[in-house]
Design an enzyme around this catalytic site. Structure first.
Site, PDB file in Angstrom:
ATOM      1  N   ALA A  95       0.817  -1.217   0.000  1.00  0.00           N
ATOM      2  CA  ALA A  95       0.000   0.000   0.000  1.00  0.00           C
ATOM      3  C   ALA A  95       0.848   1.263   0.000  1.00  0.00           C
ATOM      4  O   ALA A  95       0.398   2.327  -0.392  1.00  0.00           O
ATOM      5  CB  ALA A  95      -0.915  -0.011   1.219  1.00  0.00           C
ATOM      6  N   LYS A  96       2.085   1.153   0.454  1.00  0.00           N
ATOM      7  CA  LYS A  96       3.027   2.277   0.509  1.00  0.00           C
ATOM      8  C   LYS A  96       2.386   3.509   1.140  1.00  0.00           C
ATOM      9  O   LYS A  96       2.506   4.614   0.633  1.00  0.00           O
ATOM     10  CB  LYS A  96       3.581   2.568  -0.896  1.00  0.00           C
TER      11      LYS A  96
END
Lengths: 269, 269
Positions: A95-96
């Site tokens: 998802a960073k």
């Protein structure tokens, strides 16, 4: 799932393969488009065909968010399918994410509590209070971007800050955060030669290594410079596995590609 | 929406207020919990009460993702409500995304094409190819994190790289990217004194400034150091407005707080 359980699974399967579930409707076999949920149908077939060869699966959130609510349903079904049928497999929400403290806490809730992922990838740019809410979950894992596999990694990550490269500063600084010793790190396989230096700073940490396959990274180099006594590596392949065939045989073709990688991995274990 | 249309709206409303829709079910008036979609009911009431005082709304994605599919439904309804009823209002998906090129393209699709936001916040750590897919949308806006309002901003953003602070290097480098001249930047109000230097690098760019209100930033200082001939500022307030009251009067109380800010803003225009 603890890191020692993860190492155990790696030894058992003779594999440190992570399969990236970056599912693009334009690239999956077209016969799946008539399914009620083509993305989940694709993921289920890939998981069924490869779960004995992989120790981890990593859906990249972008590919799900691009389909809005339908995408989130497919993501939920995928993680539930994995947790119900393969509880020994390590799951990564790629998802960073990263935001100010109370907001990162909301992301942590989304991925760790609601979706029940084992881990989530997090960006370091906003510093300590953007990452610690993820680290507060003791039975979960936070995977910090250090040196990514893309060309843009050279824009800032490898620039010199305080006398050394930013990605090293990120790793060193993050170790000091609350529960920082539990961090894992993203290090791209396209930059395997950097792993030697990285292992001097974090000899024990697990590394998530994208970029083998489609992006051109070498598995041999990653193992040479990155492996530690607990293996300490999860090597991700996405497109090279999941898009091995566009035909009715896509799952078998994916399994064949995954097996090639697993066989190569076995020689390094 | 173009930046000159945005400036026009600012002059018309005598306001450069952005209302942050960071909706937490634990903080909204409890009588709303019996609504079918409490988050949307809350947002609608806030928008109805404040749309004449604000030029922008900024839902932070974390607060929606924390509720999975329900959260995405509330987000979709909110952006649709804004686009249908207030097309002159600038909308910001506060998502802080960033991934390798093809994957950032998926995020761009999610926020610009599907959800029809005017803009999205993006993190710079992964460099050029992680940001350019957003910039490829010419009628949309990409808001790059430069200097954030949280304490963790001092971990890396203000460290010296190539002889100057990382956030300045981010701004300078990003200007050279394809369509980089169209970037907007996040600069926290808690670090208003930095705006003087930032304006030397990007005199013309719009800045999204969080941190006024609950986080302690000063509107006067932000205007003193950050305003340009096209105003060039969007000042965000979230909690100070939307949680002004926990009672039945929450929307009126939010309007009163928004009006206080708008009135103060008018004195600087």
């Amino acid at each position: 799932m603890t890191t020692s359980q993860l190492t155990e699974q790696i030894r058992l399967k003779k594999s440190f393969l992570c399969v990236g579930l970056d599912v693009d409707l334009e690239k999956i076999p077209q016969h799946l488009l008539k399914e009620e949920d083509p993305v989940f149908a694709f993921n289920k077939a890939i998981i069924d065909a490869t779960h004995h060869l992989a120790v981890a699966y990593k859906p990249n959130l972008a590919f799900y968010e691009a389909h809005g609510i339908k995408g989130w349903k497919a993501l939920e079904k995928t993680i539930n399918y994995l947790n119900e049928n393969h509880p020994d497999i390590f799951t990564i929400a790629d998802a960073k994410r990263g935001d100010i403290g109370n907001t990162s806490g909301m992301y942590a809730k989304a991925f760790f509590e609601d979706l029940q992922f084992d881990s989530v990838t997090v960006a370091p740019y906003m510093g300590k209070d953007s990452v610690e809410p993820f680290l507060a979950y003791e039975d979960k894992h936070t995977i910090l971007l250090a040196l990514t596999s893309n060309a843009g990694a050279y824009d800032f990550q490898t620039q010199t800050i305080n006398g050394e490269e930013l990605y090293k500063e990120v790793i060193k600084t993050s170790k000091k955060w609350n529960n920082g010793q539990n961090l894992m790190y993203v290090v791209g396989a396209t930059k395997a030669e950097f792993l030697k230096d990285i292992r001097k700073i974090i000899p024990e940490s697990f590394l998530l290594v994208p970029g083998v396959g489609a992006q051109g990274g070498s598995l041999e180099e990653v193992c040479k410079f990155g492996m530690n006594r607990n293996v300490g590596l999860l090597v991700n392949a996405s497109r090279a596995i999941i898009y091995a065939s566009e035909g009715m045989d896509f799952a078998e073709a994916a399994a064949a590609e995954a097996e090639k990688l697993q066989q190569e991995m076995a020689t390094f274990l």
